[in-house]
Enzyme design. Structure first.
Site, PDB file in Angstrom:
ATOM      1  N   ASP A 130      18.800   5.577 -14.343  1.00 50.21           N
ATOM      2  CA  ASP A 130      17.689   6.018 -13.496  1.00 50.21           C
ATOM      3  C   ASP A 130      18.178   7.028 -12.469  1.00 50.21           C
ATOM      4  O   ASP A 130      19.155   6.779 -11.748  1.00 50.21           O
ATOM      5  CB  ASP A 130      17.056   4.804 -12.808  1.00 50.21           C
ATOM      6  CG  ASP A 130      15.686   5.147 -12.259  1.00 50.21           C
ATOM      7  OD1 ASP A 130      14.963   5.937 -12.890  1.00 50.21           O
ATOM      8  OD2 ASP A 130      15.335   4.624 -11.189  1.00 50.21           O
ATOM      9  N   HIS A 137      11.058  12.295  -2.095  1.00 43.67           N
ATOM     10  CA  HIS A 137      11.456  10.879  -2.079  1.00 43.67           C
ATOM     11  C   HIS A 137      12.770  10.721  -1.310  1.00 43.67           C
ATOM     12  O   HIS A 137      12.900   9.845  -0.448  1.00 43.67           O
ATOM     13  CB  HIS A 137      11.600  10.366  -3.515  1.00 43.67           C
ATOM     14  CG  HIS A 137      12.058   8.947  -3.609  1.00 43.67           C
ATOM     15  ND1 HIS A 137      11.318   7.890  -3.120  1.00 43.67           N
ATOM     16  CD2 HIS A 137      13.193   8.390  -4.130  1.00 43.67           C
ATOM     17  CE1 HIS A 137      11.970   6.754  -3.336  1.00 43.67           C
ATOM     18  NE2 HIS A 137      13.112   7.035  -3.944  1.00 43.67           N
ATOM     19  N   ARG A 146      18.515   7.686   8.077  1.00 42.54           N
ATOM     20  CA  ARG A 146      19.360   8.646   8.796  1.00 42.54           C
ATOM     21  C   ARG A 146      18.489   9.803   9.267  1.00 42.54           C
ATOM     22  O   ARG A 146      18.545  10.902   8.699  1.00 42.54           O
ATOM     23  CB  ARG A 146      20.448   9.233   7.862  1.00 42.54           C
ATOM     24  CG  ARG A 146      21.378   8.255   7.178  1.00 42.54           C
ATOM     25  CD  ARG A 146      22.229   8.946   6.118  1.00 42.54           C
ATOM     26  NE  ARG A 146      21.396   9.563   5.093  1.00 42.54           N
ATOM     27  CZ  ARG A 146      20.918   8.922   4.022  1.00 42.54           C
ATOM     28  NH1 ARG A 146      21.222   7.674   3.807  1.00 42.54           N
ATOM     29  NH2 ARG A 146      20.138   9.559   3.158  1.00 42.54           N
ATOM     30  N   GLU A 203       7.915   2.003  -8.288  1.00 40.50           N
ATOM     31  CA  GLU A 203       8.380   3.386  -8.258  1.00 40.50           C
ATOM     32  C   GLU A 203       7.774   4.125  -9.440  1.00 40.50           C
ATOM     33  O   GLU A 203       7.971   3.729 -10.596  1.00 40.50           O
ATOM     34  CB  GLU A 203       9.919   3.466  -8.299  1.00 40.50           C
ATOM     35  CG  GLU A 203      10.561   3.045  -6.982  1.00 40.50           C
ATOM     36  CD  GLU A 203      12.053   3.384  -6.889  1.00 40.50           C
ATOM     37  OE1 GLU A 203      12.691   3.630  -7.932  1.00 40.50           O
ATOM     38  OE2 GLU A 203      12.563   3.383  -5.751  1.00 40.50           O
ATOM     39  N   GLU A 205       7.535   6.772 -12.127  1.00 41.30           N
ATOM     40  CA  GLU A 205       8.517   7.624 -12.804  1.00 41.30           C
ATOM     41  C   GLU A 205       8.055   7.957 -14.218  1.00 41.30           C
ATOM     42  O   GLU A 205       7.157   7.307 -14.754  1.00 41.30           O
ATOM     43  CB  GLU A 205       9.876   6.904 -12.905  1.00 41.30           C
ATOM     44  CG  GLU A 205      10.423   6.422 -11.563  1.00 41.30           C
ATOM     45  CD  GLU A 205      11.891   6.026 -11.621  1.00 41.30           C
ATOM     46  OE1 GLU A 205      12.582   6.434 -12.586  1.00 41.30           O
ATOM     47  OE2 GLU A 205      12.333   5.313 -10.707  1.00 41.30           O
ATOM     48  N   ASP A 237       9.827   1.563 -11.964  1.00 32.80           N
ATOM     49  CA  ASP A 237      11.121   0.973 -11.594  1.00 32.80           C
ATOM     50  C   ASP A 237      10.907   0.052 -10.395  1.00 32.80           C
ATOM     51  O   ASP A 237      11.104   0.435  -9.247  1.00 32.80           O
ATOM     52  CB  ASP A 237      12.104   2.107 -11.262  1.00 32.80           C
ATOM     53  CG  ASP A 237      13.452   1.594 -10.797  1.00 32.80           C
ATOM     54  OD1 ASP A 237      13.820   0.462 -11.146  1.00 32.80           O
ATOM     55  OD2 ASP A 237      14.137   2.334 -10.069  1.00 32.80           O
ATOM     56  N   ARG A 241      13.006  -4.012  -1.849  1.00 32.89           N
ATOM     57  CA  ARG A 241      13.648  -3.152  -0.842  1.00 32.89           C
ATOM     58  C   ARG A 241      14.587  -3.909   0.080  1.00 32.89           C
ATOM     59  O   ARG A 241      15.602  -3.360   0.524  1.00 32.89           O
ATOM     60  CB  ARG A 241      12.571  -2.440  -0.008  1.00 32.89           C
ATOM     61  CG  ARG A 241      11.643  -1.542  -0.803  1.00 32.89           C
ATOM     62  CD  ARG A 241      12.403  -0.472  -1.547  1.00 32.89           C
ATOM     63  NE  ARG A 241      11.497   0.452  -2.240  1.00 32.89           N
ATOM     64  CZ  ARG A 241      11.910   1.336  -3.140  1.00 32.89           C
ATOM     65  NH1 ARG A 241      13.199   1.419  -3.459  1.00 32.89           N
ATOM     66  NH2 ARG A 241      11.050   2.132  -3.727  1.00 32.89           N
ATOM     67  N   GLN A 244      17.696  -4.745  -1.926  1.00 32.60           N
ATOM     68  CA  GLN A 244      18.364  -3.464  -2.180  1.00 32.60           C
ATOM     69  C   GLN A 244      19.091  -2.962  -0.932  1.00 32.60           C
ATOM     70  O   GLN A 244      20.229  -2.505  -1.008  1.00 32.60           O
ATOM     71  CB  GLN A 244      17.302  -2.444  -2.622  1.00 32.60           C
ATOM     72  CG  GLN A 244      17.846  -1.068  -2.984  1.00 32.60           C
ATOM     73  CD  GLN A 244      16.723  -0.051  -3.233  1.00 32.60           C
ATOM     74  OE1 GLN A 244      15.537  -0.388  -3.268  1.00 32.60           O
ATOM     75  NE2 GLN A 244      17.104   1.204  -3.412  1.00 32.60           N
ATOM     76  N   LYS A 257      17.059  -4.009  -8.124  1.00 32.55           N
ATOM     77  CA  LYS A 257      16.451  -3.129  -9.122  1.00 32.55           C
ATOM     78  C   LYS A 257      16.447  -3.716 -10.531  1.00 32.55           C
ATOM     79  O   LYS A 257      15.629  -3.304 -11.349  1.00 32.55           O
ATOM     80  CB  LYS A 257      17.248  -1.806  -9.198  1.00 32.55           C
ATOM     81  CG  LYS A 257      17.185  -0.946  -7.962  1.00 32.55           C
ATOM     82  CD  LYS A 257      15.946  -0.082  -7.976  1.00 32.55           C
ATOM     83  CE  LYS A 257      16.039   1.030  -6.945  1.00 32.55           C
ATOM     84  NZ  LYS A 257      14.802   1.852  -6.956  1.00 32.55           N
ATOM     85  N   THR A 261      11.797  -3.484 -15.222  1.00 36.56           N
ATOM     86  CA  THR A 261      11.362  -2.088 -15.298  1.00 36.56           C
ATOM     87  C   THR A 261      10.298  -2.043 -16.386  1.00 36.56           C
ATOM     88  O   THR A 261      10.562  -2.464 -17.520  1.00 36.56           O
ATOM     89  CB  THR A 261      12.526  -1.158 -15.693  1.00 36.56           C
ATOM     90  OG1 THR A 261      13.601  -1.344 -14.762  1.00 36.56           O
ATOM     91  CG2 THR A 261      12.103   0.302 -15.690  1.00 36.56           C
ATOM     92  N   THR A 363      11.874   8.272  -8.723  1.00 37.24           N
ATOM     93  CA  THR A 363      10.554   8.198  -8.084  1.00 37.24           C
ATOM     94  C   THR A 363       9.992   9.593  -7.856  1.00 37.24           C
ATOM     95  O   THR A 363      10.659  10.446  -7.270  1.00 37.24           O
ATOM     96  CB  THR A 363      10.679   7.484  -6.725  1.00 37.24           C
ATOM     97  OG1 THR A 363      11.339   6.251  -6.936  1.00 37.24           O
ATOM     98  CG2 THR A 363       9.321   7.240  -6.097  1.00 37.24           C
ATOM     99  N   GLU A 377       7.367   4.534   0.948  1.00 42.16           N
ATOM    100  CA  GLU A 377       6.957   5.808   1.538  1.00 42.16           C
ATOM    101  C   GLU A 377       5.483   5.811   1.926  1.00 42.16           C
ATOM    102  O   GLU A 377       5.115   6.321   2.993  1.00 42.16           O
ATOM    103  CB  GLU A 377       7.199   6.949   0.548  1.00 42.16           C
ATOM    104  CG  GLU A 377       8.648   7.199   0.223  1.00 42.16           C
ATOM    105  CD  GLU A 377       8.763   8.159  -0.943  1.00 42.16           C
ATOM    106  OE1 GLU A 377       8.472   9.349  -0.767  1.00 42.16           O
ATOM    107  OE2 GLU A 377       9.111   7.718  -2.056  1.00 42.16           O
TER     108      GLU A 377
HETATM  109 CA    CA Z   1      13.973   4.512  -9.485  1.00 43.18          CA
END
Ligand code: CA
Length: 430
Positions: A130, A137, A146, A203, A205, A237, A241, A244, A257, A261, A363, A377
């Site tokens: 992936d 994204h 950050r 996600e 995709e 996907d 969070r 992760q 993850k 899927t 994503t 998001e």
């Molecule tokens: Ca993904």
């Protein structure tokens, strides 16, 4: 509208995903039966059973290898023959299903209603990788982690990826169980707790299936890499969070993850997508020049594919409220890398791809509000919940929620083709 006409009435429906110009491939059997899995091609509301078509002699003009591959319980053998062979099969199927086709009685005997079948994952996926290909994204998620340096410099130079898990690839309709795992007790804290994820996410995709692949040690040049992608599907996907975020440093995503899927059952062949080729998104102004192995010398193209994500909750379904669109993506706008570049990068170190391997696009988030390809998001990490027509709010996914992703191509003068549905409902862990 230059749609090719078929004698299958439902293929003429303006809204169908599967006109004669599409003919996506799938693996199916009669629902609830113990039949062997078989390959099919979608046409309108019907499926052409390719195993039955072989038995009826309808594919006799094709090569022996192609006929053999069409009798298999997965698409791997067909994909191994490459895009030209898949194209030859598709042309033969179009001849059989076209309005002026002879012998339609024999072909009609190989059709059955999509409503009467069940699907499995279309290929035995040996390896699933992936990617991270949407600048927006990377930027949106990076801003949460950050704010002064949201997009890491490597993003612009190579297609970033992680190795996914093929054992938990699901076909549309299979339930997704809420994973449990270790997570921080609070944002910024290093104290942890164990429990069901509170931040279950989707996600949006596309998935790309690999054709013949390459021998170990022999990289696939980017100009030949597009021909390695035999077809695309829709891919979700699923991501936890909180799990992760605790586990990802320093080795990348793992249990956040690899629990599920979901794939749409249909593989839209690259021949069907060819009319919707378009220029890839321009490179970001801050991006440095590409290494030569990622820079095509010849044609450089991607596909104009629209994706829509819908959400429905148990309360919405109780009140017969339709699923609501929460996100709209556009592959050609949202991915800075083409699948050809992803294939070239994946193999540049000599890594071998095999027939039926799967690449996820990453994503697909766009620049606009409502084009973000995940809840993280869309809700700004839960701080701006989605407002649903039932009066409910969603920060992340809850048990009973159903996520459905669809995709389609449309352009003036061309028929609309679609990818079918990639849908799943969240359940409590068993
Ligand atoms: Ca993904």
């Amino acid at each position: 509208m230059s749609r090719r006409l078929s004698w299958v009435a439902s293929a003429q429906d303006e809204a169908t995903d599967f006109p004669l110009d599409n003919l996506p491939l799938c693996v199916f059997r009669r629902a609830g039966s113990a039949q062997a899995w078989r390959i099919g091609a979608g046409i309108g509301t019907q499926i052409l059973d390719l195993r039955a078509a072989v038995t009826a002699g309808l594919l006799d003009p094709l090569s022996a290898a192609l006929i053999e591959a069409c009798s298999q319980p997965s698409l791997n053998a067909l994909f191994a023959l490459g895009t030209d062979a898949v194209g030859a099969l598709r042309s033969r199927l179009q001849d059989l299903l076209a309005e002026q086709a002879p012998d339609t009685n024999k072909t009609a005997g190989c059709l059955l209603a999509q409503a009467e079948v069940e699907h499995t994952v279309p290929a035995q996926v040996g390896d699933y990788t992936d990617f991270l290909s949407s600048y927006h994204h990377a930027y949106n998620v990076g801003m949460m982690l950050r704010p002064n340096d949201p997009v890491l410099p490597n993003f612009h130079t190579i297609p970033i990826a992680y190795h996914g898990r093929s054992s938990s690839l699901l076909v549309s309709g299979e339930p997704v169980y809420r994973p449990r795992g270790v997570q921080r007790v609070a944002h910024g804290s290093n104290d942890t707790r164990f429990g069901p994820t509170a931040r279950l996410d989707l996600e949006v995709e596309l998935g790309a299936f690999i054709g013949p692949g390459n021998r170990r040690g022999h990289a696939i040049p980017v100009d030949e890499a597009g021909a390695q992608v035999v077809g695309l599907c829709v891919l979700n996907d699923w991501s936890a969070r909180d799990i992760q975020s605790w586990e990802t440093q320093p080795l990348g995503p793992f249990l956040g993850k690899n629990f599920a899927t979901t794939l749409s059952p249909w593989v839209v062949c690259t021949q069907a997508l060819a009319p919707y080729r378009t220029e890839p998104a321009p490179r970001r102004p801050e991006a440095p020049a590409l290494d030569a192995y990622l820079q095509p010398a010849g044609e450089h193209w991607t596909y104009e594919i629209h994706l829509e994500t819908r959400l429905s909750t148990p309360a919405m379904r109780e009140r017969s409220l339709p699923a609501v669109v929460v996100s709209r993506s556009l592959f050609s706008r949202d991915s800075v890398w083409t699948f050809a570049q992803m294939v070239a990068h994946h193999t540049v170190n000599g890594c071998n791809l095999r027939p039926g391997d799967l690449l996820g696009s990453g994503t697909l988030s766009g620049p606009d509000v409502g084009s973000e390809g995940c809840m993280l998001e869309l809700t700004r990490a839960g701080s701006k919940p989605l407002q649903l027509p039932s009066g409910e709010e969603r920060r992340f996914l809850e048990d009973g929620d159903e996520v459905s992703i669809t995709a389609f191509c449309e352009r003036p003068g061309l028929p609309r083709i679609g990818f079918g549905q990639c849908v799943a409902r969240i359940e409590q862990a068993p």
